[in-house]
Motif scaffolding. Structure first.
Motif, short mmCIF file in Angstrom:
data_model
loop_
_atom_site.label_atom_id
_atom_site.label_comp_id
_atom_site.label_asym_id
_atom_site.label_seq_id
_atom_site.Cartn_x
_atom_site.Cartn_y
_atom_site.Cartn_z
N PHE A 174 -13.25 -0.60 -8.47
CA PHE A 174 -13.01 -1.71 -7.55
C PHE A 174 -12.47 -1.16 -6.22
N PRO A 175 -13.05 -1.57 -5.09
CA PRO A 175 -12.56 -1.09 -3.79
C PRO A 175 -11.26 -1.79 -3.39
N VAL A 176 -10.38 -1.01 -2.78
CA VAL A 176 -9.11 -1.54 -2.28
C VAL A 176 -8.93 -1.02 -0.85
N GLU A 177 -8.44 -1.89 0.04
CA GLU A 177 -8.17 -1.49 1.42
C GLU A 177 -6.74 -1.82 1.80
N LEU A 178 -6.09 -0.88 2.47
CA LEU A 178 -4.74 -1.08 3.00
C LEU A 178 -4.77 -0.85 4.50
N HIS A 179 -3.85 -1.50 5.20
CA HIS A 179 -3.70 -1.28 6.64
C HIS A 179 -2.38 -0.57 6.91
N ALA A 180 -2.46 0.48 7.74
CA ALA A 180 -1.27 1.23 8.12
C ALA A 180 -1.14 1.22 9.64
N SER A 181 0.04 0.90 10.12
CA SER A 181 0.27 0.89 11.57
C SER A 181 0.03 2.28 12.13
N ASN A 182 -0.68 2.34 13.27
CA ASN A 182 -1.07 3.63 13.83
C ASN A 182 -1.03 3.62 15.35
N PRO A 183 0.11 3.24 15.94
CA PRO A 183 0.16 3.11 17.40
C PRO A 183 -0.05 4.42 18.14
N ASP A 184 0.33 5.55 17.52
CA ASP A 184 0.16 6.84 18.20
C ASP A 184 -1.20 7.47 17.90
N ARG A 185 -2.00 6.78 17.10
CA ARG A 185 -3.36 7.21 16.76
C ARG A 185 -3.38 8.59 16.08
N SER A 186 -2.32 8.89 15.35
CA SER A 186 -2.28 10.16 14.63
C SER A 186 -3.09 10.11 13.34
N LEU A 187 -3.27 8.90 12.78
CA LEU A 187 -4.09 8.75 11.58
C LEU A 187 -5.55 8.65 12.00
N LEU A 200 -17.88 3.47 19.31
CA LEU A 200 -16.48 3.09 19.53
C LEU A 200 -15.79 2.84 18.20
N ILE A 201 -14.56 3.34 18.07
CA ILE A 201 -13.75 3.03 16.89
C ILE A 201 -12.40 2.47 17.34
N HIS A 202 -11.81 1.69 16.44
CA HIS A 202 -10.45 1.18 16.67
C HIS A 202 -9.62 1.57 15.45
N ILE A 203 -8.50 2.24 15.65
CA ILE A 203 -7.77 2.81 14.51
C ILE A 203 -6.31 2.36 14.46
N ASP A 204 -5.97 1.28 15.12
CA ASP A 204 -4.63 0.74 14.98
C ASP A 204 -4.72 -0.76 14.70
N PRO A 205 -4.52 -1.16 13.45
CA PRO A 205 -4.10 -0.32 12.32
C PRO A 205 -5.24 0.50 11.76
N ALA A 206 -4.86 1.60 11.08
CA ALA A 206 -5.84 2.40 10.36
C ALA A 206 -6.09 1.76 9.00
N VAL A 207 -7.29 1.93 8.49
CA VAL A 207 -7.65 1.39 7.18
C VAL A 207 -7.64 2.52 6.16
N VAL A 208 -6.92 2.31 5.06
CA VAL A 208 -6.89 3.28 3.96
C VAL A 208 -7.76 2.71 2.84
N MET A 212 4.72 6.78 5.20
CA MET A 212 4.80 5.48 5.88
C MET A 212 4.45 4.38 4.89
N LYS A 213 4.54 3.16 5.35
CA LYS A 213 4.18 2.01 4.54
C LYS A 213 2.78 1.52 4.94
N ALA A 214 2.05 1.01 3.96
CA ALA A 214 0.75 0.41 4.22
C ALA A 214 0.65 -0.86 3.39
N ARG A 215 0.06 -1.89 3.97
CA ARG A 215 -0.03 -3.19 3.30
C ARG A 215 -1.45 -3.39 2.73
#
Length: 446
Positions: free
Chosen positions: A344-357, A289-297, A326-329
């Motif tokens: 150094f690792p960096v992670e951003l969250h991007a909203s993905n309600p339509d699960r296109s990412l 199982l995966i969850h992709i909203d938000p997606a992680v960059v 789009m914007k990612a935080r």
């Protein structure tokens, strides 16, 4: 498949590598068949030369999308799968039933546990009843009453015996005085002496009997105390068995409930590993199982660029395959560089309600004021990702491709600074990796 890059805004590097060389698998070179020339059997490749230079300034790093949750789903108890309620691509909620096991054995276990609890309760009631069968009280109470009675009898027997002894003694003393005054005969005084001796013997016998009765009563009390303690211990053991039976029945009921396999998070089913009729166990996953909203960059940044990334800051990202901006935080900036890549690792969250990412998609992350560096430049098309290592094929002798590991620093979509593994002037393969293996024979094409 996630890849950790060498020191780069290398996130950018990773993307390109995967489009070109990364992820390529080795294939066996086909043997020369009848009618084929040796030249035709050589693997065709394109090459470029490694040169010293300056890495072009860029305000774009390349990252990769990952799921924010990626978990395996397991059955909590072993059994035979009799119902499967999901398939690949289904969306599920946390706690949703996704499959069921045959419950028969677990239903029987519940009934057995319930029966064991009933037996334990019956034993407890029986143990308790042993303390209150006599209306007059417990055996300990009765024994205590017996001691009181024996003490009374002992005291009365002692008093009676002492009184008889005193009377016999007084009568003897009186008769002795008369004898000494020649008022009675010797025979009469002898009779009084016998009477006194008899009174003394009787006194001792009465006292001994009273003491024996008292000792017997005390022994009965001690026995009653021991019996009472044993009864109390039996009740305590019976209580413990009832508690254990209650625990067993709770465990059996929980196991029965666990025959319903449930999702442990919200998400999308990406893989189903079992079919109805399969035996499953808590050691082997039944689905992914995966969850992709938000997606992680995810991306990796150099020591020099790390200060530009602050948690909470919003950056603009672009997904080239979707032609979407789009914007990612920024949600996480690593505190420790990779020992291998020095990044150094960096992670951003991007909203993905339509699960296109989707996981694995490449993302351009827009940043500013990146540091410009000079050094040995390696074409990104030359790099192949194998077993977590960055490899290139170096041309030797004009027609041999030798596999070699390289250590990278940072780069852009076309070039990357290489720290070790190759030298200026060497030629590396940039096209035709898919058929290569170490020491493969090649022919160079344009």
């Amino acid at each position: 498949m996630q890849r950790n890059w060498g020191k780069v805004g290398l996130a950018g590097l990773v993307a390109l590598l995967l489009v070109t060389g990364c992820g390529k698998t080795e294939e066996t070179v086909a043997p020369v068949g009848e009618g084929e020339t040796a030249e035709a059997a050589l693997i065709p490749v394109g090459i470029e030369e490694i040169k010293e230079g300056t890495l072009n300034h860029s305000d774009r790093l390349i990252g990769e999308i990952s799921a924010n949750t990626n978990i395996a789903l397991y059955a909590k108890v072993p059994g035979t799968l009799v119902e499967l309620q999901v398939k690949k691509g289904d969306t599920v909620k946390n706690g949703q039933v996704i499959g069921k096991l045959d419950p028969k054995d677990y239903q029987i276990a519940v009934k057995q546990a319930e029966a064991a609890l009933a037996v334990a309760n019956a034993n407890l009631n029986q143990a308790k009843s042993g303390k209150g069968l006599n209306p007059a009280g417990t055996s300990q109470d009765l024994a205590a009453q017996g001691i009181e009675l024996s003490l009374g009898m002992y005291q009365r027997a002692k008093d009676s015996a002492e009184q008889g002894l005193r009377l016999s003694q007084a009568n003897y003393d009186r008769m002795k005085a008369l004898y000494e005054a020649n008022a009675i005969s010797a025979k009469e005084i002898e009779q009084e002496e016998k009477a006194l001796l008899q009174a003394q013997t009787q006194y001792k016998a009465q006292i001994d009997q009273a003491e024996s009765t008292l000792l017997q009563a005390k022994s009965q009390l001690n026995q009653a105390v021991k019996s009472e303690a044993q009864t109390d211990a039996g009740i305590e053991v019976a209580h413990a068995r009832v508690k254990q039976a209650q625990v067993d029945i709770e465990r059996a009921r929980n196991s029965l409930q666990d025959t319903q396999i449930k999702a442990t998070a919200d998400g999308i089913i990406t893989d189903v590993k079992v079919e109805v009729g399969d035996g499953v166990s808590p050691q082997a996953p039944i689905a992914q199982l995966i969850h992709i909203d938000p997606a992680v960059v995810k991306l990796n940044v150099t020591e020099a660029n790390r200060p530009k990334f602050k948690e909470g800051l919003e950056l603009e990202i672009t997904v080239p395959s979707l032609q979407k901006k789009m914007k990612a935080r920024i949600m996480h900036v690593g505190l420790e560089a990779s020992a291998h890549t020095k990044m150094f690792p960096v992670e951003l969250h991007a909203s993905n309600p339509d699960r296109s990412l989707l996981p694995g998609m490449k993302v351009d992350v827009m940043v500013t004021d990146l540091e410009v560096k000079k050094g040995l430049l390696l074409p990104t098309d030359a790099i192949v990702d194998r077993d977590g290592k960055k490899m290139v094929y170096v041309i030797q002798g004009g027609n041999i491709a030798v596999q070699r590991e390289v250590v990278l620093t940072e780069g852009n979509t076309k070039q990357v600074l290489v720290e070790s593994g190759v030298s200026a002037g060497e030629q590396v393969v940039v096209k035709g990796h898919s058929q290569l293996k170490d020491q493969a024979l090649i022919r160079i094409v344009k």
